[in-house]
Design a protein around this motif. Sequence first.
Motif, PDB file in Angstrom:
ATOM      1  N   GLU A 151       1.001  -1.350  -0.156  1.00  0.00           N
ATOM      2  CA  GLU A 151       0.062   0.185   0.230  1.00  0.00           C
ATOM      3  C   GLU A 151       0.898   1.139   0.021  1.00  0.00           C
ATOM      4  N   VAL A 152       1.652   1.398   0.640  1.00  0.00           N
ATOM      5  CA  VAL A 152       2.843   2.655   0.735  1.00  0.00           C
ATOM      6  C   VAL A 152       3.346   3.037  -0.756  1.00  0.00           C
ATOM      7  N   ILE A 153       3.586   1.569  -1.392  1.00  0.00           N
ATOM      8  CA  ILE A 153       4.366   1.683  -2.417  1.00  0.00           C
ATOM      9  C   ILE A 153       3.653   1.889  -3.442  1.00  0.00           C
ATOM     10  N   ARG A 154       1.960   1.286  -3.651  1.00  0.00           N
ATOM     11  CA  ARG A 154       0.776   2.212  -4.527  1.00  0.00           C
ATOM     12  C   ARG A 154       0.742   3.863  -4.344  1.00  0.00           C
ATOM     13  N   GLN A 155       0.811   4.083  -2.837  1.00  0.00           N
ATOM     14  CA  GLN A 155       0.578   6.029  -3.085  1.00  0.00           C
ATOM     15  C   GLN A 155       1.878   6.615  -3.374  1.00  0.00           C
ATOM     16  N   LEU A 156       2.889   6.087  -3.610  1.00  0.00           N
ATOM     17  CA  LEU A 156       4.080   6.585  -3.593  1.00  0.00           C
ATOM     18  C   LEU A 156       4.151   6.822  -5.219  1.00  0.00           C
ATOM     19  N   ILE A 157       3.516   5.478  -5.394  1.00  0.00           N
ATOM     20  CA  ILE A 157       3.527   5.303  -7.332  1.00  0.00           C
ATOM     21  C   ILE A 157       2.149   6.942  -7.350  1.00  0.00           C
ATOM     22  N   GLN A 158       0.834   6.815  -7.208  1.00  0.00           N
ATOM     23  CA  GLN A 158      -0.375   6.997  -6.677  1.00  0.00           C
ATOM     24  C   GLN A 158       0.201   8.899  -7.076  1.00  0.00           C
ATOM     25  N   SER A 159       1.346   9.156  -6.344  1.00  0.00           N
ATOM     26  CA  SER A 159       1.795  10.731  -6.165  1.00  0.00           C
ATOM     27  C   SER A 159       2.287  11.333  -6.464  1.00  0.00           C
ATOM     28  N   GLY A 160       2.957  10.495  -7.909  1.00  0.00           N
ATOM     29  CA  GLY A 160       3.863  10.519  -8.296  1.00  0.00           C
ATOM     30  C   GLY A 160       5.390  10.945  -8.013  1.00  0.00           C
ATOM     31  N   ARG A 161       5.701   9.936  -6.979  1.00  0.00           N
ATOM     32  CA  ARG A 161       6.881   9.487  -6.553  1.00  0.00           C
ATOM     33  C   ARG A 161       7.613   9.203  -6.560  1.00  0.00           C
ATOM     34  N   GLN A 162       7.424   8.457  -7.712  1.00  0.00           N
ATOM     35  CA  GLN A 162       8.373   7.644  -8.431  1.00  0.00           C
ATOM     36  C   GLN A 162      10.115   7.652  -8.186  1.00  0.00           C
ATOM     37  N   GLN A 163      10.636   8.745  -8.397  1.00  0.00           N
ATOM     38  CA  GLN A 163      11.943   8.663  -7.664  1.00  0.00           C
ATOM     39  C   GLN A 163      12.847   9.194  -6.068  1.00  0.00           C
ATOM     40  N   ILE A 164      11.528   8.426  -5.724  1.00  0.00           N
ATOM     41  CA  ILE A 164      11.609   8.369  -3.849  1.00  0.00           C
ATOM     42  C   ILE A 164      12.011   6.845  -4.034  1.00  0.00           C
ATOM     43  N   LEU A 165      11.016   6.630  -4.750  1.00  0.00           N
ATOM     44  CA  LEU A 165      10.279   4.638  -5.125  1.00  0.00           C
ATOM     45  C   LEU A 165      11.676   4.051  -5.597  1.00  0.00           C
ATOM     46  N   LYS A 166      12.382   4.559  -6.106  1.00  0.00           N
ATOM     47  CA  LYS A 166      13.961   4.283  -7.363  1.00  0.00           C
ATOM     48  C   LYS A 166      14.951   4.660  -6.840  1.00  0.00           C
ATOM     49  N   LEU A 167      15.586   5.483  -5.568  1.00  0.00           N
ATOM     50  CA  LEU A 167      16.276   5.861  -4.311  1.00  0.00           C
ATOM     51  C   LEU A 167      15.691   4.813  -3.203  1.00  0.00           C
ATOM     52  N   LEU A 168      15.036   4.409  -3.372  1.00  0.00           N
ATOM     53  CA  LEU A 168      14.660   3.564  -1.845  1.00  0.00           C
ATOM     54  C   LEU A 168      15.226   1.550  -2.083  1.00  0.00           C
ATOM     55  N   LYS A 169      14.836   1.979  -3.835  1.00  0.00           N
ATOM     56  CA  LYS A 169      15.531   1.028  -4.026  1.00  0.00           C
ATOM     57  C   LYS A 169      16.801   0.537  -4.229  1.00  0.00           C
ATOM     58  N   ASP A 170      17.862   1.510  -3.889  1.00  0.00           N
ATOM     59  CA  ASP A 170      19.157   1.665  -4.137  1.00  0.00           C
ATOM     60  C   ASP A 170      20.087   0.236  -3.302  1.00  0.00           C
ATOM     61  N   HIS A 171      20.862   0.017  -3.746  1.00  0.00           N
ATOM     62  CA  HIS A 171      21.804  -1.000  -2.057  1.00  0.00           C
ATOM     63  C   HIS A 171      22.515   0.892  -1.351  1.00  0.00           C
ATOM     64  N   ASN A 221      13.308   9.459   4.933  1.00  0.00           N
ATOM     65  CA  ASN A 221      12.520  10.231   5.755  1.00  0.00           C
ATOM     66  C   ASN A 221      11.029   9.967   4.941  1.00  0.00           C
ATOM     67  N   ASP A 222      11.190  10.398   3.659  1.00  0.00           N
ATOM     68  CA  ASP A 222       9.908  11.036   3.067  1.00  0.00           C
ATOM     69  C   ASP A 222       9.276   9.424   3.173  1.00  0.00           C
ATOM     70  N   PHE A 223       9.692   8.607   3.271  1.00  0.00           N
ATOM     71  CA  PHE A 223       9.136   7.023   3.203  1.00  0.00           C
ATOM     72  C   PHE A 223       8.334   6.972   4.780  1.00  0.00           C
ATOM     73  N   ASN A 224       9.236   7.193   5.708  1.00  0.00           N
ATOM     74  CA  ASN A 224       9.017   6.686   7.102  1.00  0.00           C
ATOM     75  C   ASN A 224       8.309   7.580   7.424  1.00  0.00           C
ATOM     76  N   ASP A 225       7.881  10.028   6.908  1.00  0.00           N
ATOM     77  CA  ASP A 225       7.336  10.347   7.275  1.00  0.00           C
ATOM     78  C   ASP A 225       5.387   9.229   7.004  1.00  0.00           C
ATOM     79  N   LEU A 226       5.690   9.002   5.199  1.00  0.00           N
ATOM     80  CA  LEU A 226       4.241   7.946   5.032  1.00  0.00           C
ATOM     81  C   LEU A 226       4.357   7.681   5.813  1.00  0.00           C
ATOM     82  N   ILE A 227       4.667   6.353   6.283  1.00  0.00           N
ATOM     83  CA  ILE A 227       4.354   5.252   6.584  1.00  0.00           C
ATOM     84  C   ILE A 227       3.749   5.664   8.302  1.00  0.00           C
ATOM     85  N   ASN A 228       4.295   6.917   9.260  1.00  0.00           N
ATOM     86  CA  ASN A 228       3.517   6.611  10.303  1.00  0.00           C
ATOM     87  C   ASN A 228       3.200   7.942   9.798  1.00  0.00           C
TER      88      ASN A 228
END
Length: 189
Positions: free
Chosen positions: A56-76, A136-143
């Motif tokens: 659901e968190v990933i869906r919210q990021l996609i729906q809100s147009g925050r694909q750049q955040i998704l890309k950064l969170l997938k980096d090792h 931090n954006d991810f943390n704000d979203l889940i909380n």
Amino acid sequence: DFEATGDNLTYSQHRGAADLHTDTQYFPEPEEVIALWCLRADKNGIGENILVDGREVIRQLIQSGRQQILKLLKDHVYPFRVPTSFTKTGTDESIEVFVGPILSEKPLVRYRKQTINRARSITGHEIDEPHINAMNDFNDLINQEGCGNRQLLKRGQVLFVNNHEILHGRTAFTDPERHLLRIRLNLHQ
């Protein structure tokens, strides 16, 4: 009255709130399922378990147009400091760090802000500002208020959680006799 001390504790070693996290996020392959079995509930009726679905968190990021955040969170690049009780020596002087992504295929979500922040202070495990901001954006979203479900376990109840997809945490409790037994399981070996 068990209350461990030290700088690098796990949530099961204190009665304070436990931020949303993946169990054993600092291992290359966290266990797939955790079970929380309530042997004794807090006598004051506090210490709720909080569950947030990573899908659901990933869906919210996609729906809100925050694909750049998704890309950064997938980096090792995200370092996770291994808690002292899980290091080879079991002492605070033993510093072990696992590096991996917050989001991936398996596990879908690997997260605990506290272990990442502890690892960031270790030379060689710093994170650049875009990756910190994404975390931090991810943390704000889940909380955010209303995100997730809350469960207050009563004596004898068991809660099963998909540790690869669901973040879990808890509110603080006060009763030193409260006792939840955590069991970690891998279903596919």
